[in-house]
Motif scaffolding. Structure first.
Motif, PDB file in Angstrom:
ATOM      1  N   THR A  15       0.850  -1.181   0.000  1.00  0.00           N
ATOM      2  CA  THR A  15       0.000   0.000   0.000  1.00  0.00           C
ATOM      3  C   THR A  15       0.896   1.244   0.000  1.00  0.00           C
ATOM      4  OG1 THR A  15      -0.056   0.168   2.415  1.00  0.00           O
ATOM      5  CG2 THR A  15      -1.762  -1.217   1.365  1.00  0.00           C
ATOM      6  N   GLN A  16       0.279   2.384  -0.219  1.00  0.00           N
ATOM      7  CA  GLN A  16       1.041   3.629  -0.104  1.00  0.00           C
ATOM      8  C   GLN A  16       1.574   3.775   1.318  1.00  0.00           C
ATOM      9  OE1 GLN A  16      -1.563   6.795  -1.398  1.00  0.00           O
ATOM     10  NE2 GLN A  16      -0.955   6.536  -3.539  1.00  0.00           N
ATOM     11  N   ALA A  17       0.794   3.358   2.283  1.00  0.00           N
ATOM     12  CA  ALA A  17       1.232   3.446   3.684  1.00  0.00           C
ATOM     13  C   ALA A  17       2.430   2.534   3.938  1.00  0.00           C
ATOM     14  CB  ALA A  17       0.080   3.099   4.622  1.00  0.00           C
ATOM     15  N   ASP A  18       2.422   1.328   3.356  1.00  0.00           N
ATOM     16  CA  ASP A  18       3.562   0.412   3.511  1.00  0.00           C
ATOM     17  C   ASP A  18       4.837   1.050   2.967  1.00  0.00           C
ATOM     18  OD1 ASP A  18       1.898  -1.609   4.532  1.00  0.00           O
ATOM     19  OD2 ASP A  18       1.615  -2.521   2.542  1.00  0.00           O
ATOM     20  N   LEU A  19       4.736   1.607   1.771  1.00  0.00           N
ATOM     21  CA  LEU A  19       5.903   2.227   1.144  1.00  0.00           C
ATOM     22  C   LEU A  19       6.357   3.441   1.942  1.00  0.00           C
ATOM     23  CD1 LEU A  19       7.964   2.353  -1.120  1.00  0.00           C
ATOM     24  CD2 LEU A  19       6.261   3.569  -2.506  1.00  0.00           C
ATOM     25  N   ALA A  20       5.407   4.241   2.386  1.00  0.00           N
ATOM     26  CA  ALA A  20       5.743   5.424   3.182  1.00  0.00           C
ATOM     27  C   ALA A  20       6.502   5.041   4.449  1.00  0.00           C
ATOM     28  CB  ALA A  20       4.467   6.187   3.540  1.00  0.00           C
ATOM     29  N   THR A  21       6.059   3.990   5.108  1.00  0.00           N
ATOM     30  CA  THR A  21       6.731   3.525   6.317  1.00  0.00           C
ATOM     31  C   THR A  21       8.151   3.075   6.004  1.00  0.00           C
ATOM     32  OG1 THR A  21       4.649   2.872   7.338  1.00  0.00           O
ATOM     33  CG2 THR A  21       6.644   1.842   8.200  1.00  0.00           C
ATOM     34  N   ALA A  22       8.311   2.320   4.931  1.00  0.00           N
ATOM     35  CA  ALA A  22       9.640   1.821   4.555  1.00  0.00           C
ATOM     36  C   ALA A  22      10.598   2.959   4.221  1.00  0.00           C
ATOM     37  CB  ALA A  22       9.520   0.869   3.366  1.00  0.00           C
ATOM     38  N   LEU A  23      10.058   4.048   3.666  1.00  0.00           N
ATOM     39  CA  LEU A  23      10.890   5.181   3.252  1.00  0.00           C
ATOM     40  C   LEU A  23      10.933   6.301   4.292  1.00  0.00           C
ATOM     41  CD1 LEU A  23       9.766   5.385  -0.480  1.00  0.00           C
ATOM     42  CD2 LEU A  23      11.968   4.549   0.394  1.00  0.00           C
ATOM     43  N   GLU A  24      10.187   6.127   5.382  1.00  0.00           N
ATOM     44  CA  GLU A  24      10.127   7.125   6.463  1.00  0.00           C
ATOM     45  C   GLU A  24       9.621   8.476   5.967  1.00  0.00           C
ATOM     46  OE1 GLU A  24      14.047   7.035   8.188  1.00  0.00           O
ATOM     47  OE2 GLU A  24      13.628   5.172   9.244  1.00  0.00           O
ATOM     48  N   VAL A  25       8.547   8.428   5.173  1.00  0.00           N
ATOM     49  CA  VAL A  25       7.850   9.634   4.719  1.00  0.00           C
ATOM     50  C   VAL A  25       6.362   9.418   4.972  1.00  0.00           C
ATOM     51  CG1 VAL A  25       9.584  10.196   2.968  1.00  0.00           C
ATOM     52  CG2 VAL A  25       7.590   8.814   2.331  1.00  0.00           C
ATOM     53  N   SER A  26       5.561  10.428   4.700  1.00  0.00           N
ATOM     54  CA  SER A  26       4.116  10.289   4.895  1.00  0.00           C
ATOM     55  C   SER A  26       3.470   9.607   3.685  1.00  0.00           C
ATOM     56  CB  SER A  26       3.475  11.663   5.105  1.00  0.00           C
ATOM     57  OG  SER A  26       3.502  12.399   3.894  1.00  0.00           O
TER      58      SER A  26
END
Length: 70
Positions: A15-26
């Motif tokens: 998900t966008q949230a999964d990717l955001a977490t992995a990259l430390e962004v919103s």
């Protein structure tokens, strides 16, 4: 700038949230990049490339470059 971020993310069922977490962004940052409303910083682009195990050029392409291709 055109990008393949959504495709690369979908290939991994993230998900966008999964990717955001992995990259430390919103999640909003990921959404804006995918829609072409925001170009990532160079450090963020490098983190994306490392995460997806590809080059920055595999993810992003300058629209000006697209205009000059045959």
């Amino acid at each position: 700038m055109k990008n393949r971020l959504k495709v690369l993310r979908a290939e991994r069922d993230w998900t966008q949230a999964d990717l955001a977490t992995a990259l430390e962004v919103s999640r909003q940052t990921i959404n804006a990049i995918e829609k072409g409303k925001y170009d990532p910083s160079l450090p963020l682009a490098f983190r994306m490339a490392r995460l997806f195990k590809c080059t920055i050029e595999d993810i992003f392409q300058d629209l000006q470059d697209l205009d000059t291709q045959p």
